[in-house]
Scaffold this active site. Structure first.
Site, PDB file in Angstrom:
ATOM      1  N   GLY A 164      11.755  37.435 -45.052  1.00 16.82           N
ATOM      2  CA  GLY A 164      11.602  38.750 -44.431  1.00 16.82           C
ATOM      3  C   GLY A 164      12.347  38.828 -43.119  1.00 16.82           C
ATOM      4  O   GLY A 164      13.087  37.905 -42.744  1.00 16.82           O
TER       5      GLY A 164
ATOM      6  N   ASP B 259      14.762  42.538 -44.247  1.00 19.02           N
ATOM      7  CA  ASP B 259      15.537  41.401 -43.768  1.00 19.02           C
ATOM      8  C   ASP B 259      16.983  41.795 -43.506  1.00 19.02           C
ATOM      9  O   ASP B 259      17.616  41.339 -42.545  1.00 19.02           O
ATOM     10  CB  ASP B 259      15.469  40.282 -44.810  1.00 19.02           C
ATOM     11  CG  ASP B 259      15.724  38.907 -44.210  1.00 19.02           C
ATOM     12  OD1 ASP B 259      15.926  38.811 -42.988  1.00 19.02           O
ATOM     13  OD2 ASP B 259      15.709  37.924 -44.972  1.00 19.02           O
TER      14      ASP B 259
ATOM     15  N   LYS C 120      21.549  38.840 -47.900  1.00 16.81           N
ATOM     16  CA  LYS C 120      21.589  39.567 -46.624  1.00 16.81           C
ATOM     17  C   LYS C 120      22.405  38.805 -45.584  1.00 16.81           C
ATOM     18  O   LYS C 120      22.989  39.401 -44.682  1.00 16.81           O
ATOM     19  CB  LYS C 120      20.174  39.857 -46.121  1.00 16.81           C
ATOM     20  CG  LYS C 120      19.339  38.622 -45.771  1.00 16.81           C
ATOM     21  CD  LYS C 120      19.415  38.237 -44.320  1.00 16.81           C
ATOM     22  CE  LYS C 120      18.697  36.928 -44.084  1.00 16.81           C
ATOM     23  NZ  LYS C 120      18.698  36.523 -42.658  1.00 16.81           N
TER      24      LYS C 120
ATOM     25  N   GLU D 280      23.911  30.590 -42.272  1.00 17.83           N
ATOM     26  CA  GLU D 280      23.816  30.269 -43.696  1.00 17.83           C
ATOM     27  C   GLU D 280      24.845  31.006 -44.550  1.00 17.83           C
ATOM     28  O   GLU D 280      25.333  30.487 -45.547  1.00 17.83           O
ATOM     29  CB  GLU D 280      22.411  30.575 -44.207  1.00 17.83           C
ATOM     30  CG  GLU D 280      21.327  29.631 -43.697  1.00 17.83           C
ATOM     31  CD  GLU D 280      21.322  28.291 -44.413  1.00 17.83           C
ATOM     32  OE1 GLU D 280      22.273  27.995 -45.162  1.00 17.83           O
ATOM     33  OE2 GLU D 280      20.352  27.541 -44.216  1.00 17.83           O
TER      34      GLU D 280
ATOM     35  N   THR E 292      18.987  41.397 -39.856  1.00 16.07           N
ATOM     36  CA  THR E 292      20.167  40.542 -39.781  1.00 16.07           C
ATOM     37  C   THR E 292      21.407  41.320 -39.359  1.00 16.07           C
ATOM     38  O   THR E 292      22.243  40.817 -38.607  1.00 16.07           O
ATOM     39  CB  THR E 292      20.410  39.861 -41.143  1.00 16.07           C
ATOM     40  OG1 THR E 292      19.322  38.988 -41.413  1.00 16.07           O
ATOM     41  CG2 THR E 292      21.702  39.064 -41.150  1.00 16.07           C
TER      42      THR E 292
ATOM     43  N   ARG F 265      22.350  34.915 -36.370  1.00 19.39           N
ATOM     44  CA  ARG F 265      23.487  33.983 -36.346  1.00 19.39           C
ATOM     45  C   ARG F 265      24.637  34.490 -37.213  1.00 19.39           C
ATOM     46  O   ARG F 265      25.802  34.357 -36.856  1.00 19.39           O
ATOM     47  CB  ARG F 265      23.043  32.610 -36.854  1.00 19.39           C
ATOM     48  CG  ARG F 265      21.903  31.982 -36.074  1.00 19.39           C
ATOM     49  CD  ARG F 265      21.424  30.730 -36.793  1.00 19.39           C
ATOM     50  NE  ARG F 265      20.138  30.273 -36.272  1.00 19.39           N
ATOM     51  CZ  ARG F 265      19.447  29.292 -36.815  1.00 19.39           C
ATOM     52  NH1 ARG F 265      19.900  28.686 -37.904  1.00 19.39           N
ATOM     53  NH2 ARG F 265      18.289  28.920 -36.293  1.00 19.39           N
TER      54      ARG F 265
END
Length: 333
Positions: free
Chosen positions: A136, A244, A191, A281, A248, A255
């Site tokens: 989330g 989410d 995402k 990621e 983001t 990040r």
């Protein structure tokens, strides 16, 4: 009292250990580096990852996996997704046979195109009913400041999801249950890729119309892939999908967004990696997400564009022109 092991002591692992302790759990946090474990145990802080956060007394740290895992009802895994298989292979022999394995990771494994829960099931030889996912809009710094947030606790066994929900429910952290593990994991993994795309757009100086279009079409890509893989479409309009994605793509604390912004400003991949202190990621997962989409015959043009920019060296302006010149089609194509 519920005992929980958290592997490892990065920013999200540390913040989630705080949540668990605030919810009344006894938490052992595994740290790779002795100095991190010592700082947590002696100063109640993790200055390398979340400076300023004073951890509750219910959290202690160790570098010994067996000590961390001893008696744990839940074992929370929060290492970078591409290191999960190697790390879990080392930890699996010391994990309790009945512990629930909980993934906080948002990625798709390179090479196998497997979701994190699938890697956990394979390496730990655990049934799907004993593997859960928490996902989330959960930016670690805001969680550490105990700002209100919500999340999804997903497990094929709804009773397990409810147990885990209780273990991490606090006045500032509100978890909801779900049994759609596939959809929740895809929402979290894709995402990150769209976050890179929106960051690139920001770095190029593009506007809010562009960013809104990228987010919306990115969610459409995620939903297409999810439907093909048997996910519940409603998952993608919830916290694990839209929620989410918004966090983001809109926060400077993300990040992936920050990484993309640096690329959009003209930095090379290696230059951007050099100034990025923690794992983004989406940088690696964009390739595995595209691999997964191709295996299922799903078209994901935004994901393909991100791969071209990040890994194939395509200039963002060229990639943008190619994306915008694609043939026109119905929105629900």
């Amino acid at each position: 009292m519920t005992r929980v092991a958290v592997f490892s002591a990065g920013s999200w692992g540390t913040a989630f250990a705080m949540i668990l302790a605030d919810a009344g759990c006894e938490v052992t946090l595994w740290a790779r580096r002795p100095e991190v474990a010592e700082a947590i145990n002696t100063t109640r802080t993790n200055p390398d990852y979340l400076p300023g956060l004073e951890l509750p007394e219910g959290v202690r740290a160790t570098t010994d996996p067996a000590e961390a895992a001893y008696g744990a009802e839940f074992t929370v895994l929060t290492v970078p997704s591409q290191t999960l298989r190697e790390n879990l292979a080392r930890w699996a022999p010391v994990l309790p046979s009945d512990t629930v394995l909980v993934s906080l990771m948002k990625g798709i494994e390179l090479g196998t195109a497997k979701r994190m829960s699938e890697v956990i099931e394979e390496v730990a030889k655990a049934p799907a009913e004993r593997v859960a996912v928490i996902t989330g809009p959960n930016l670690a710094k805001e969680i550490a400041d105990r700002m209100p947030a919500a999340a999804v606790v997903a497990c094929r066994d709804e009773a397990v999801a409810r147990r885990l929900q209780t273990a991490c429910h606090t006045p500032y952290f509100r978890p909801y249950t779900n049994t759609d593990v596939v959809g929740c994991e895809l929402g979290g993994a894709v995402k990150n890729v769209i976050g890179l795309a929106v960051g690139i757009a920001d770095g190029m100086g593009l506007g809010d119309n562009t960013k809104a279009s990228l987010m919306t079409r990115g969610l459409a890509e995620t939903t297409r892939l999810g439907l093909t893989m048997g996910a519940d479409p409603q998952t993608f309009s919830g916290l694990a999908g839209m929620g989410d994605l918004i966090a983001t793509c809109s926060s400077p604390l993300s990040r992936n967004h920050t990484f993309g912004t640096n690329l959009g400003r003209g930095m090379t991949l290696q230059e951007t990696i050099a100034v990025t202190r923690q794992t983004a990621e989406g940088v690696k997962s964009c390739e595995s997400v595209l691999d997964l989409a191709r295996r299922h015959g799903v078209e994901m043009p935004l994901t393909e564009t991100v791969v071209d920019i990040v890994h194939n060296g395509k200039p963002p302006l060229v990639a943008l022109k190619e994306l915008m010149s694609r043939s026109a089609k119905a929105e629900r194509h």
